[in-house]
Design a protein around this motif. Structure first.
Motif, short mmCIF file in Angstrom:
data_model
loop_
_atom_site.label_atom_id
_atom_site.label_comp_id
_atom_site.label_asym_id
_atom_site.label_seq_id
_atom_site.Cartn_x
_atom_site.Cartn_y
_atom_site.Cartn_z
N ARG A 380 0.85 -1.18 0.00
CA ARG A 380 0.00 0.00 0.00
C ARG A 380 0.89 1.24 0.00
N MET A 381 0.39 2.30 -0.61
CA MET A 381 1.15 3.54 -0.72
C MET A 381 0.67 4.55 0.30
N GLU A 382 1.61 5.31 0.83
CA GLU A 382 1.28 6.38 1.75
C GLU A 382 1.22 7.69 0.96
N PRO A 383 0.41 8.64 1.39
CA PRO A 383 -0.34 8.64 2.66
C PRO A 383 -1.77 8.13 2.54
N ASP A 384 -2.23 7.81 1.32
CA ASP A 384 -3.64 7.49 1.14
C ASP A 384 -3.98 6.02 1.33
N GLY A 385 -2.97 5.15 1.46
CA GLY A 385 -3.22 3.73 1.66
C GLY A 385 -3.68 3.01 0.41
N ALA A 386 -3.46 3.60 -0.76
CA ALA A 386 -3.88 2.97 -2.01
C ALA A 386 -3.08 1.70 -2.27
N LEU A 387 -3.76 0.67 -2.76
CA LEU A 387 -3.12 -0.60 -3.08
C LEU A 387 -2.27 -0.44 -4.33
N LEU A 388 -1.06 -0.95 -4.27
CA LEU A 388 -0.17 -0.95 -5.43
C LEU A 388 0.16 -2.39 -5.77
N ARG A 389 -0.26 -2.81 -6.93
CA ARG A 389 0.00 -4.19 -7.34
C ARG A 389 1.39 -4.27 -7.97
N VAL A 390 2.29 -4.94 -7.28
CA VAL A 390 3.67 -5.09 -7.74
C VAL A 390 3.96 -6.57 -7.90
N VAL A 391 4.29 -6.99 -9.10
CA VAL A 391 4.62 -8.39 -9.35
C VAL A 391 6.01 -8.43 -9.99
N PRO A 392 7.07 -8.32 -9.17
CA PRO A 392 8.42 -8.33 -9.73
C PRO A 392 8.84 -9.73 -10.14
N SER A 393 9.97 -9.80 -10.79
CA SER A 393 10.51 -11.10 -11.18
C SER A 393 10.74 -11.94 -9.94
N ARG A 394 10.40 -13.24 -10.03
CA ARG A 394 10.58 -14.14 -8.90
C ARG A 394 11.82 -15.01 -9.07
N ARG A 395 12.75 -14.54 -9.85
CA ARG A 395 13.96 -15.33 -10.08
C ARG A 395 14.65 -15.61 -8.76
N LYS A 396 14.92 -16.90 -8.52
CA LYS A 396 15.49 -17.33 -7.24
C LYS A 396 16.85 -16.68 -7.03
N GLY A 397 17.06 -16.21 -5.80
CA GLY A 397 18.35 -15.64 -5.45
C GLY A 397 18.55 -14.24 -5.97
N GLN A 398 17.48 -13.58 -6.39
CA GLN A 398 17.62 -12.25 -6.98
C GLN A 398 18.23 -11.26 -6.01
N SER A 399 17.87 -11.36 -4.73
CA SER A 399 18.37 -10.39 -3.76
C SER A 399 19.84 -10.60 -3.44
N GLY A 400 20.38 -11.80 -3.69
CA GLY A 400 21.77 -12.08 -3.39
C GLY A 400 22.07 -12.18 -1.91
N LEU A 401 21.03 -12.27 -1.07
CA LEU A 401 21.21 -12.32 0.37
C LEU A 401 21.06 -13.75 0.88
N PHE A 402 21.70 -14.01 2.02
CA PHE A 402 21.46 -15.27 2.69
C PHE A 402 20.18 -15.13 3.51
N LEU A 403 19.21 -15.99 3.24
CA LEU A 403 17.98 -16.01 4.02
C LEU A 403 18.00 -17.24 4.91
N PRO A 404 17.62 -17.09 6.18
CA PRO A 404 17.77 -18.19 7.14
C PRO A 404 16.79 -19.34 6.95
N PHE A 405 15.80 -19.18 6.10
CA PHE A 405 14.89 -20.28 5.79
C PHE A 405 14.26 -20.02 4.44
N GLU A 406 13.80 -21.11 3.81
CA GLU A 406 13.16 -20.99 2.51
C GLU A 406 11.74 -20.47 2.69
N ASP A 407 11.43 -19.36 2.05
CA ASP A 407 10.10 -18.77 2.15
C ASP A 407 9.92 -17.85 0.95
#
Length: 440
Positions: A380-407
């Motif tokens: 949601r966007m501030e300040p009005d709380g409007a919904l923003l539909r964001v569907v980015p690429s779901r390519r695995k490992g995109q963030s390059g970070l170590f995540l402590p569990f698969e989710d």
């Protein structure tokens, strides 16, 4: 438990046509088959020179890798089932033989936290390291005698400060766990549940039935293949847990679509050959926590509120529920994501643009400020709380970070945060147009 011919380190090597094929369990989640040539570099695919003259050997190796993956998956499931088995323990010598020293089971055991009982009956938590048991503060735990008891560590039995410390240990040491253990959700009786026969904390959530069936299968719940969905009595799903306990989840068909409405959760205890109903407070804490954690997962994963493909503007059914649940009070799974983000975000370049609260990861972009819901991942966007539909690429490992569990949801939240922190660089014109609306 089959060892598949693997050595003590969980690997084997075979010479195949001038290459060395290496099959190795890299961590509790990964089995890799590579081919090492004379240059010493491992190749992830079959070299062309081997495909025809050594086809039979290649097929055998691939079949072996598939078998190892299956055994490893089975051991992960067997270990996770112990999280609901409050009284299950081993003598230290038997534990080493069954878990730590086994080529496959050892890969699972070394990625988990265990408890070791001393001569005074006190339990000490540690994780297997290189020939040593390591405590949360990095000390070496004395090797217990063969007769000492060993059990799997559960955060429900630990103090909050100890749980936080183990979570830091997992992240700092990039420890790959076979399942979500250190960051595991813990569910306890609510004030209105202490004297109750059933829990309604998940009642009313609208779930996608197809996804729910998949989750039932993954988590060991057995649904009725009859009921009101087919014109009969209210359907239910059941899971048998440790110590002769069973959890029951009721659900009903929704008014529209292939959806169901979650109902109550209750517990049953085996009485010889029959199951009898029990109060919520009668269920052992680990049994209660694990069963309710499962149902929380069902809501988290199957709720229509978290479905990014829900046809806004086309299907108006359940619109009120979706609007309420998309940004409502999140469940236990969201709390685990928050705990992970507290550890992970400071290691990112967007740390100074992010803030966490009980419901949202707030991200400050150049154009607007956004709230990403920790449960549904909706923005949601501030300040009005409007919904923003964001569907980015779901390519695995995109963030390059170590995540402590698969989710997948956690990965998606981080990906959205990185995108929105640099919203002025977004090139998708339709998304940018929504962001710029009413900003001028």
């Amino acid at each position: 438990m089959p060892a598949h011919g693997l050595g003590g380190d969980g690997s084997l090597a075979r010479d195949v046509g001038g290459y060395q094929a290496v099959l190795a369990i890299e961590d509790p989640l990964t089995v890799r088959l590579t081919y090492v040539g004379s240059d010493g570099y491992p190749l992830p695919t079959v070299p062309g020179a081997l495909k025809v003259p050594h086809a039979a050997e290649i097929r055998e190796l691939k079949a072996l890798a598939k078998g190892v993956r299956g055994t490893l998956a089975g051991e992960r499931a067997r270990a996770e089932a112990l999280m609901a088995a409050d009284g299950r323990s081993w003598r230290h010598g038997a534990w080493r033989r069954e878990w730590l020293d086994h080529p496959v089971s050892g890969a699972v055991a070394r990625g988990l936290i265990w408890e070791f009982q001393d001569s005074g009956g006190v339990w000490h938590a540690a994780t297997p390291g290189e020939s040593v048991l390591v405590t949360v503060d990095g000390r070496a735990l004395p090797v217990p005698p063969d007769g000492a008891r060993v059990r799997l560590w559960h955060p429900a039995r630990a103090r909050p400060g100890v749980v936080r410390a183990w979570r830091g240990f997992v992240v700092d040491n990039r420890m790959v766990q076979a399942f979500r253990q250190a960051f595991r959700e813990v569910c306890v009786l609510g004030p209105d549940e202490a004297g109750a026969a059933r829990s309604d904390r998940f009642a009313g959530h609208i779930l996608r039935y197809g996804r729910l069936r998949e989750l039932f299968r993954e988590r060991g719940w057995r649904p009725d293949h009859r009921g009101r969905l087919h014109g009969g009595a209210p359907p239910a799903a059941r899971r048998v847990l440790g110590g002769g306990w069973r959890a029951v989840l009721r659900y009903d068909p929704a008014e529209q679509g292939d959806h169901v409405v979650a109902g109550h959760v209750r517990f049953e205890r085996r009485d010889r050959r029959h199951w009898s109903r029990a109060g919520l407070a009668d269920a052992p804490p680990l049994v209660f926590s694990e069963a309710m954690r499962d149902v929380d997962l069902f809501v988290d994963e199957a709720s229509i509120a978290a479905d990014p493909d829900w046809p806004d503007g086309e299907d108006r059914h359940h619109l009120h529920y979706r609007r309420e649940a998309a940004f409502g009070r999140p469940g236990a799974a969201a709390e685990a994501r928050r705990a992970a983000l507290e550890r992970v975000l400071p290691r990112t370049k967007i740390a100074d643009r992010c803030a966490l609260d009980d419901r949202f990861l707030t991200v400050r972009g150049e154009l607007r400020t956004y709230g990403i819901h920790l449960g549904t991942g909706q923005v949601r966007m501030e300040p009005d709380g409007a919904l923003l539909r964001v569907v980015p690429s779901r390519r695995k490992g995109q963030s390059g970070l170590f995540l402590p569990f698969e989710d997948e949801r956690l990965s998606l939240i981080l990906t959205k945060a990185v995108l929105l922190a640099a919203d002025h660089r977004i090139t998708d014109e339709s998304l940018l147009r929504l962001i710029r609306t009413e900003v001028r």
